[in-house]
Write a protein that holds these residues in place. Sequence first.
Motif, PDB file in Angstrom:
ATOM      1  N   MET A 141       2.923  -0.670  -1.467  1.00  0.00           N
ATOM      2  CA  MET A 141       3.841   0.233  -1.399  1.00  0.00           C
ATOM      3  C   MET A 141       4.316   0.993  -2.657  1.00  0.00           C
ATOM      4  O   MET A 141       4.496   2.025  -3.020  1.00  0.00           O
ATOM      5  N   ALA A 142       4.383  -0.104  -3.632  1.00  0.00           N
ATOM      6  CA  ALA A 142       5.102   0.523  -5.032  1.00  0.00           C
ATOM      7  C   ALA A 142       3.857   1.016  -5.510  1.00  0.00           C
ATOM      8  O   ALA A 142       4.115   2.059  -6.165  1.00  0.00           O
ATOM      9  N   LEU A 143       2.392   0.530  -5.403  1.00  0.00           N
ATOM     10  CA  LEU A 143       1.398   1.276  -6.165  1.00  0.00           C
ATOM     11  C   LEU A 143       1.361   2.733  -5.256  1.00  0.00           C
ATOM     12  O   LEU A 143       0.841   3.662  -6.064  1.00  0.00           O
ATOM     13  N   SER A 144       1.412   2.682  -4.149  1.00  0.00           N
ATOM     14  CA  SER A 144       1.444   3.947  -3.334  1.00  0.00           C
ATOM     15  C   SER A 144       2.436   5.009  -4.026  1.00  0.00           C
ATOM     16  O   SER A 144       1.975   6.218  -4.091  1.00  0.00           O
ATOM     17  N   ASN A 145       3.622   4.530  -3.928  1.00  0.00           N
ATOM     18  CA  ASN A 145       4.531   5.261  -4.564  1.00  0.00           C
ATOM     19  C   ASN A 145       4.401   6.011  -6.057  1.00  0.00           C
ATOM     20  O   ASN A 145       4.459   7.031  -6.099  1.00  0.00           O
ATOM     21  N   LYS A 146       3.948   5.034  -6.783  1.00  0.00           N
ATOM     22  CA  LYS A 146       3.915   5.318  -7.983  1.00  0.00           C
ATOM     23  C   LYS A 146       2.730   5.996  -8.470  1.00  0.00           C
ATOM     24  O   LYS A 146       2.768   7.160  -9.355  1.00  0.00           O
ATOM     25  N   PHE A 147       1.678   5.967  -7.729  1.00  0.00           N
ATOM     26  CA  PHE A 147       0.288   6.565  -8.093  1.00  0.00           C
ATOM     27  C   PHE A 147       0.064   7.729  -7.065  1.00  0.00           C
ATOM     28  O   PHE A 147      -1.057   8.340  -7.121  1.00  0.00           O
ATOM     29  N   CYS A 161      -3.349  16.026   4.538  1.00  0.00           N
ATOM     30  CA  CYS A 161      -2.169  15.487   4.298  1.00  0.00           C
ATOM     31  C   CYS A 161      -1.733  15.530   2.747  1.00  0.00           C
ATOM     32  O   CYS A 161      -0.794  14.931   2.347  1.00  0.00           O
ATOM     33  N   ASN A 162      -2.702  16.153   2.052  1.00  0.00           N
ATOM     34  CA  ASN A 162      -2.820  16.320   0.802  1.00  0.00           C
ATOM     35  C   ASN A 162      -2.695  15.205  -0.250  1.00  0.00           C
ATOM     36  O   ASN A 162      -2.082  14.959  -1.156  1.00  0.00           O
ATOM     37  N   PHE A 163      -3.398  13.802   0.440  1.00  0.00           N
ATOM     38  CA  PHE A 163      -3.724  12.887  -0.628  1.00  0.00           C
ATOM     39  C   PHE A 163      -5.015  13.060  -1.115  1.00  0.00           C
ATOM     40  O   PHE A 163      -5.938  13.513  -0.433  1.00  0.00           O
ATOM     41  N   LYS A 164      -5.228  12.421  -2.264  1.00  0.00           N
ATOM     42  CA  LYS A 164      -6.583  12.442  -3.073  1.00  0.00           C
ATOM     43  C   LYS A 164      -7.168  10.991  -2.938  1.00  0.00           C
ATOM     44  O   LYS A 164      -8.262  10.742  -3.163  1.00  0.00           O
ATOM     45  N   THR A 165      -6.311  10.019  -3.068  1.00  0.00           N
ATOM     46  CA  THR A 165      -6.658   8.549  -3.251  1.00  0.00           C
ATOM     47  C   THR A 165      -6.366   7.717  -2.387  1.00  0.00           C
ATOM     48  O   THR A 165      -5.149   8.003  -1.761  1.00  0.00           O
ATOM     49  N   ALA A 166      -6.823   6.503  -2.197  1.00  0.00           N
ATOM     50  CA  ALA A 166      -6.091   5.578  -1.314  1.00  0.00           C
ATOM     51  C   ALA A 166      -6.111   4.263  -1.799  1.00  0.00           C
ATOM     52  O   ALA A 166      -6.999   3.869  -2.729  1.00  0.00           O
ATOM     53  N   VAL A 167      -4.966   3.358  -1.408  1.00  0.00           N
ATOM     54  CA  VAL A 167      -5.107   1.753  -1.687  1.00  0.00           C
ATOM     55  C   VAL A 167      -5.090   1.150  -0.544  1.00  0.00           C
ATOM     56  O   VAL A 167      -4.532   1.362   0.490  1.00  0.00           O
ATOM     57  N   LEU A 168      -5.638  -0.280  -0.932  1.00  0.00           N
ATOM     58  CA  LEU A 168      -5.601  -1.154   0.295  1.00  0.00           C
ATOM     59  C   LEU A 168      -5.624  -2.565  -0.185  1.00  0.00           C
ATOM     60  O   LEU A 168      -6.138  -2.584  -1.309  1.00  0.00           O
ATOM     61  N   GLY A 169      -5.116  -3.500   0.651  1.00  0.00           N
ATOM     62  CA  GLY A 169      -4.929  -4.837   0.292  1.00  0.00           C
ATOM     63  C   GLY A 169      -6.447  -5.320   0.665  1.00  0.00           C
ATOM     64  O   GLY A 169      -7.114  -5.113   1.597  1.00  0.00           O
ATOM     65  N   LEU A 170      -7.104  -6.348  -0.355  1.00  0.00           N
ATOM     66  CA  LEU A 170      -8.320  -6.751  -0.256  1.00  0.00           C
ATOM     67  C   LEU A 170      -8.040  -8.437   0.048  1.00  0.00           C
ATOM     68  O   LEU A 170      -7.714  -9.010  -1.078  1.00  0.00           O
ATOM     69  N   SER A 171      -8.434  -8.777   1.098  1.00  0.00           N
ATOM     70  CA  SER A 171      -8.012 -10.305   1.300  1.00  0.00           C
ATOM     71  C   SER A 171      -9.107 -11.369   0.904  1.00  0.00           C
ATOM     72  O   SER A 171      -8.948 -12.455   1.184  1.00  0.00           O
TER      73      SER A 171
END
Length: 429
Positions: free
Chosen positions: A272-278, A170-180
């Motif tokens: 999602m803001a972090l996902s969109n921005k980066f 899907c042409n992504f190189k990085t991932a973000v997730l919440g750490l609870s």
Amino acid sequence: MPTYDVFDEDRYFEPAHRVEPYEIHGKRIGITICEDIWTEHYLPRPLYDVEPVRSLVDQDAEIIVNLSASPFSLHKPAVRWEMVGALARTYQRGIFYCNAVGGNDQLIFDGNSIAVNSGGNLIAQLPAFRENEAIIDSETTTTAEFREPTVSEDLFTALSLGVSDYLRKCNFKTAVLGLSGGIDSAVVAVIAANALGAENVVGVSMPSPYSSQGSIDDARDLARNLGIKHLQIPIATTFATLRAQLKEIFASLSEDTTEENMQSRLRAVTLMALSNKFGHLLLTTGNKSELAVGYCTIYGDMAGGLAVISDVPKTMVYELARWMNRKNDIIPRSTIEKPPSAELRPNQKDQDTLPPYEVLDEILRLYVEENLSARDIIAHGFDEKTVRWVQRRVDLNEYKREQAPPGLKVTTRAFGVGRRMPIAQKYVD
């Protein structure tokens, strides 16, 4: 052509008018495709009135080759080995089983290609979850033992491949997730770091007024142990602002799950803001037990691009976490030992709302994977009230799962394309 569960062959393919061997270098080779070699004993029910392997053997095929795209589920490689060996013994023919490798959306193809001789003995086994090729002498007398990793190792490797291939394709190189600071996000973080490299994973701690200091510390310690980037973005101020905005409208109403869900949705907005921005892909961290009974927030913790452990029951999440810590404590020990909690209200515990996970997961397995009715599950010795509650919660929360991101399938039946159920329904057991 399989057309059930995750299979849709009848939509896209036409069956051959005839099945016959090919002659290659003086050998008559019988070519079969995937389910052509699956016998009734190994199928969910009798599905076909033809036997392609028998037809090829009757036409003097000396060797059977099977070209497969057989999706992975736990324990399935051993089932395939047992079936291929039995088929070879039945027809006294060597069988070369060549399976696809890689993640494609919800499905993971594990490889585990094997070759057996005419006596059903294993003569070659290729690696699992990575591409490989080998030239095998069909007449060798050298045999081998079938290699089967532990459940946790298989699960970890499968999910890692599913994550890496999904992002790559899907042409992504990085991932973000919440750490609870909880067990689910910890396990997803370890998988993501393994699949993508720690430098390509961002973990975000978003404490609310109800987040414990222990959970905040656990999230930080996990990120440090993995070497992933760690951000802390509190949502207490934005939560207070949102509550103030709705204070007059909600004035006569007591607090309930509405306020809990507001926190979850504020976290989704942040991620999602972090996902969109980066350009990160947002990984969700909910497990199968929660998704089954709706113990999750639509447009909140369910928001994201890939649901990594949505087919992993909570009890199995704990097993996987302990396996991850088999050499040293990557996941903080307190994360594993503390009672699970969403921490969306004071002193909240999962078991305030849910049955014990050992009970819940077994009822879910019987209902979702084994297709048993509530009556049949009760006959297994489970409390009737608990069974009826679980069944109803599964049925009522189909609308949430319909809007969930794709999840990686690792059990015999996952929520998603292989379990298509109506949302608007009034049926009862």
